[in-house]
Design a protein around this motif. Structure first.
Motif, PDB file in Angstrom:
ATOM      1  N   SER A   1     -27.886  -6.739   4.069  1.00  0.00           N
ATOM      2  CA  SER A   1     -27.838  -6.108   2.841  1.00  0.00           C
ATOM      3  C   SER A   1     -26.477  -6.469   2.205  1.00  0.00           C
ATOM      4  CB  SER A   1     -28.357  -4.554   2.527  1.00  0.00           C
ATOM      5  OG  SER A   1     -27.378  -3.790   3.113  1.00  0.00           O
ATOM      6  N   SER A   2     -26.229  -6.170   1.031  1.00  0.00           N
ATOM      7  CA  SER A   2     -24.934  -6.368   0.421  1.00  0.00           C
ATOM      8  C   SER A   2     -23.955  -5.212   0.727  1.00  0.00           C
ATOM      9  CB  SER A   2     -25.006  -6.848  -1.134  1.00  0.00           C
ATOM     10  OG  SER A   2     -25.595  -5.643  -1.645  1.00  0.00           O
ATOM     11  N   LYS A   3     -24.584  -3.943   1.229  1.00  0.00           N
ATOM     12  CA  LYS A   3     -23.913  -2.771   1.465  1.00  0.00           C
ATOM     13  C   LYS A   3     -23.079  -2.675   2.861  1.00  0.00           C
ATOM     14  CE  LYS A   3     -27.224  -0.214  -1.452  1.00  0.00           C
ATOM     15  NZ  LYS A   3     -27.945  -1.370  -1.688  1.00  0.00           N
ATOM     16  N   TYR A   4     -22.456  -1.920   2.873  1.00  0.00           N
ATOM     17  CA  TYR A   4     -21.848  -1.808   4.421  1.00  0.00           C
ATOM     18  C   TYR A   4     -21.652  -0.285   4.762  1.00  0.00           C
ATOM     19  CZ  TYR A   4     -17.145  -1.558   2.123  1.00  0.00           C
ATOM     20  OH  TYR A   4     -15.994  -1.132   1.199  1.00  0.00           O
ATOM     21  N   CYS A   5     -21.584   0.336   6.044  1.00  0.00           N
ATOM     22  CA  CYS A   5     -21.661   1.597   6.061  1.00  0.00           C
ATOM     23  C   CYS A   5     -20.278   1.976   6.462  1.00  0.00           C
ATOM     24  CB  CYS A   5     -22.486   1.867   7.569  1.00  0.00           C
ATOM     25  SG  CYS A   5     -22.685   3.330   7.950  1.00  0.00           S
ATOM     26  N   HIS A   6     -19.705   2.962   5.537  1.00  0.00           N
ATOM     27  CA  HIS A   6     -18.398   3.397   5.804  1.00  0.00           C
ATOM     28  C   HIS A   6     -18.426   4.829   5.120  1.00  0.00           C
ATOM     29  CE1 HIS A   6     -18.350   1.877   1.621  1.00  0.00           C
ATOM     30  NE2 HIS A   6     -17.277   2.712   1.358  1.00  0.00           N
ATOM     31  N   PHE A   7     -17.496   5.811   5.360  1.00  0.00           N
ATOM     32  CA  PHE A   7     -17.141   7.030   5.013  1.00  0.00           C
ATOM     33  C   PHE A   7     -15.776   7.129   4.482  1.00  0.00           C
ATOM     34  CE2 PHE A   7     -20.617   6.754   8.178  1.00  0.00           C
ATOM     35  CZ  PHE A   7     -21.515   7.266   7.602  1.00  0.00           C
ATOM     36  N   VAL A   8     -15.398   8.330   4.005  1.00  0.00           N
ATOM     37  CA  VAL A   8     -14.280   8.765   3.166  1.00  0.00           C
ATOM     38  C   VAL A   8     -13.773  10.184   3.602  1.00  0.00           C
ATOM     39  CG1 VAL A   8     -14.927   9.514   1.089  1.00  0.00           C
ATOM     40  CG2 VAL A   8     -12.660   8.573   1.114  1.00  0.00           C
ATOM     41  N   GLN A   9     -12.548  10.140   3.992  1.00  0.00           N
ATOM     42  CA  GLN A   9     -11.594  11.616   4.134  1.00  0.00           C
ATOM     43  C   GLN A   9     -10.464  11.597   3.150  1.00  0.00           C
ATOM     44  OE1 GLN A   9     -12.619  14.465   6.162  1.00  0.00           O
ATOM     45  NE2 GLN A   9     -11.196  15.219   4.992  1.00  0.00           N
ATOM     46  N   ARG A  10     -10.634  12.453   2.647  1.00  0.00           N
ATOM     47  CA  ARG A  10      -9.406  13.089   1.613  1.00  0.00           C
ATOM     48  C   ARG A  10      -8.659  13.886   2.313  1.00  0.00           C
ATOM     49  NH1 ARG A  10     -10.196  14.149  -4.734  1.00  0.00           N
ATOM     50  NH2 ARG A  10     -10.560  11.933  -4.657  1.00  0.00           N
ATOM     51  N   LEU A  11      -7.344  13.658   2.150  1.00  0.00           N
ATOM     52  CA  LEU A  11      -6.182  14.256   2.826  1.00  0.00           C
ATOM     53  C   LEU A  11      -5.052  14.442   1.861  1.00  0.00           C
ATOM     54  CD1 LEU A  11      -3.820  12.289   4.918  1.00  0.00           C
ATOM     55  CD2 LEU A  11      -5.731  11.021   3.838  1.00  0.00           C
ATOM     56  N   GLN A  12      -4.438  15.690   1.815  1.00  0.00           N
ATOM     57  CA  GLN A  12      -3.338  15.999   1.093  1.00  0.00           C
ATOM     58  C   GLN A  12      -2.198  15.334   1.948  1.00  0.00           C
ATOM     59  OE1 GLN A  12      -2.487  20.174   0.861  1.00  0.00           O
ATOM     60  NE2 GLN A  12      -4.281  20.781  -0.213  1.00  0.00           N
ATOM     61  N   ARG A  13      -1.230  14.444   0.920  1.00  0.00           N
ATOM     62  CA  ARG A  13      -0.355  13.787   1.374  1.00  0.00           C
ATOM     63  C   ARG A  13       0.783  14.782   1.706  1.00  0.00           C
ATOM     64  NH1 ARG A  13      -1.088   9.542  -3.266  1.00  0.00           N
ATOM     65  NH2 ARG A  13      -1.603   7.532  -2.003  1.00  0.00           N
ATOM     66  N   THR A  14       1.619  14.355   3.088  1.00  0.00           N
ATOM     67  CA  THR A  14       2.700  14.787   3.352  1.00  0.00           C
ATOM     68  C   THR A  14       3.919  14.611   2.623  1.00  0.00           C
ATOM     69  OG1 THR A  14       3.245  13.309   4.834  1.00  0.00           O
ATOM     70  CG2 THR A  14       1.740  14.606   5.707  1.00  0.00           C
ATOM     71  N   THR A  15       4.791  15.390   2.727  1.00  0.00           N
ATOM     72  CA  THR A  15       6.019  15.169   2.230  1.00  0.00           C
ATOM     73  C   THR A  15       6.910  13.875   2.294  1.00  0.00           C
ATOM     74  OG1 THR A  15       7.164  16.484   3.768  1.00  0.00           O
ATOM     75  CG2 THR A  15       6.498  17.624   2.247  1.00  0.00           C
ATOM     76  N   SER A  16       6.449  13.335   3.673  1.00  0.00           N
ATOM     77  CA  SER A  16       7.164  11.928   4.077  1.00  0.00           C
ATOM     78  C   SER A  16       6.332  11.175   3.270  1.00  0.00           C
ATOM     79  CB  SER A  16       7.007  11.896   5.614  1.00  0.00           C
ATOM     80  OG  SER A  16       5.723  12.030   6.167  1.00  0.00           O
ATOM     81  N   GLN A  17       5.160  11.323   3.088  1.00  0.00           N
ATOM     82  CA  GLN A  17       4.275  10.102   2.488  1.00  0.00           C
ATOM     83  C   GLN A  17       4.659  10.152   0.983  1.00  0.00           C
ATOM     84  OE1 GLN A  17       0.338  11.586   3.703  1.00  0.00           O
ATOM     85  NE2 GLN A  17       0.011   9.428   4.161  1.00  0.00           N
TER      86      GLN A  17
END
Length: 512
Positions: free
Chosen positions: A316-332
């Protein structure tokens, strides 16, 4: 036997416990204080006035590598199947030689410092999400000896420390970059109760220095590294070596891109094919009794796939992946740049992964077997007369609204990741063990891509098993309506991308 399974299923799963067992996603993840402080201390010791420039250059390098990988997939997709060696020759035109093979970047001191400042928290968040799911799916699994291939600066090790804080006793890391190894040692120097850690520059060095009887590991993890190996042939060679060093669980994590997902899919197919072939040969040769063969051979997928058959997304034209949201650190926040707009207080890390376990998949009951659900009409008929004054649908919507927002943005001006939280954040989570876990019997499908609400309907794309032994699977578009099943409709409205979805062999659902 069927009635026994149904009775057992009803005792384990109720409409109240289904959602808790299905929940696998993490909301907006907060990087542990211990790691944030270690990163901050490490960067302070570097005293680099050009950090922003180095982070920007590293980010551009990753973007260039991503573009090259997309171009390689487009140009060599047909030749990859017909002649992997030819595709390897083409990849050498684009990439640079390094200790792994042909990759787009060699980590020296400048790249390592920039990586710690910008990428390490995101890689940690993906590894933590994956290992947390392994713990939930395998509640009795507690690794003591671990191999981290392509360890980098130790993101996977930090995730293991949070998921199994008192379990790991010995850790072998394989990382060809001496700069990365030095950074990893610097980051953990203030931690207490560290396991015994040995570092190697290659798998060959590990197998040469470690006795054969000591090479087996309870957990082997390779995160964000297979994409740096030059060709399909070399990746298969490496993954087979990693599988041979695995006593129980093997985890592979890659970026959530078409290239990363393709690598995971290829390795998935190869390991399952290899173990099925071994199992057939062992049965033909009659080396042992069938019971012994079943116990010591074979492989099945713990996550994310609910089955061990051919991936239904392959063509298919789809691909299996997921997402994780994170709070950015002060260094980022200090070193990352945004194109025109203010830098957000969070970022989304997309990843693809797979977790294998040795042995045969257990034959557990499917969660919806034997369960009976009332329709909305039947529920309304049972209401007391005084309840008629309340609009049922409006009440349900009001109760759900408070839980529908998956993430909350952080005010950038007030956010300081090193002072807002305390050290016991993850420890408190460790005490909240799930009372009911989703079993591995094939009855739990996976929600792939975000569910979509359309009026009173919830549309979901679900990868699921199609038979009792989970040897085959399908990818279905399922529509959950409130009228037919209010209980599952409520669960669907509260489900997120990556959660599990309960199935039953005698349950009819609306699909399209």
């Amino acid at each position: 036997m069927a009635s026994l399974i149904s009775e057992t299923s009803q005792k384990i799963f109720t409409s109240e416990t289904l959602r808790a067992a299905a929940k696998q996603s993490e909301r907006c993840l907060v990087v542990p204080v211990r790691l944030r402080r270690a990163i901050k201390k490490y960067l302070r010791e570097q005293e680099d006035p050009y950090m922003r420039r180095k982070v920007l250059r590293l980010s551009q390098s990753f973007s260039d590598i991503k573009d090259v990988n997309l171009q390689l997939v487009a140009e060599t997709s047909k030749e990859l199947v017909a002649d992997p060696l030819n595709s390897m020759e083409q990849s050498q035109r684009w990439k640079i030689k390094s200790a792994y093979g042909d990759i787009g970047l060699t980590y020296r001191d400048d790249e390592t410092v920039a990586y710690v400042a910008s990428r390490m928290p995101a890689v940690y968040s993906a590894c933590y999400r994956v290992l947390s799911e392994v713990r939930r799916r395998l509640p009795g699994f507690s690794p003591t000896k671990v191999l981290d291939f392509g360890a980098g600066t130790g993101s996977a090790f930090w995730a293991m420390r949070e998921v199994w804080p008192k379990s790991v006793e010995k850790l072998n890391i394989v990382e060809p970059s001496q700069s990365m190894q030095r950074a990893g040692r610097s980051l953990v120097q203030d931690l207490k109760n560290l396991p015994l850690i040995h570092g190697y520059t290659s798998l060959q060095a590990l197998t040469k220095e470690v006795q054969k009887s000591e090479r087996q590991h309870d957990l082997v993890i390779a995160s964000y590294v297979l994409g740096e190996i030059p060709s399909l042939k070399d990746r298969i060679t490496i993954v087979r070596q990693l599988w041979n060093l695995t006593q129980d669980v093997l985890v592979l994590v890659e970026p959530g891109t078409p290239h990363g997902s393709n690598i995971i899919s290829q390795m998935r197919s190869h390991i399952l094919w290899m173990e099925k072939r071994k199992f057939r040969k062992a049965k033909v040769n009659k080396e042992d009794s069938k019971d012994l063969i079943d116990l010591r051979s074979g492989a099945f997928i713990v996550a994310p796939c609910p089955h061990d058959g051919r991936c239904p997304l392959e063509k298919s034209s789809k691909y299996c992946h997921f997402v994780q949201r994170l709070q950015r650190t002060t260094s980022q926040r200090a070193y990352k740049r945004s194109k025109g707009d203010p830098l957000r207080g969070f970022e989304d890390e997309k990843f693809s992964f797979i977790a294998f376990r040795r042995g045969q998949r257990p034959r557990d009951p499917w969660p919806l077997d034997g369960m009976k659900f009332e329709t909305l009409k039947e529920q309304r008929a049972k209401r007391n007369p005084e309840d008629f004054e309340i609009d049922y649908e409006d009440l349900v919507d009001a109760e759900e609204t408070s839980d529908m927002i998956p993430y909350e943005e952080v005010d950038p001006s007030a956010y300081d990741s090193d002072v807002m939280e305390t050290d016991n954040i993850i420890d408190n989570d460790e005490d909240q063990e799930e009372t009911v876990n989703a079993n591995l019997g094939g009855g739990w499908g996976r929600i792939v891509f975000p569910p979509v609400r359309r009026g009173r309907q919830v549309h979901m794309n679900i990868c699921r098993s199609t038979n009792p032994d989970a040897s085959e699977g399908s990818f279905d578009h399922e529509v959950i309506t409130q009228t037919k099943n209010p209980t599952l409709h409520l669960q669907a409205r509260k489900s997120f991308w990556g959660d599990l979805w309960p199935s039953g062999r005698n349950v009819t659902t609306a699909t399209s």
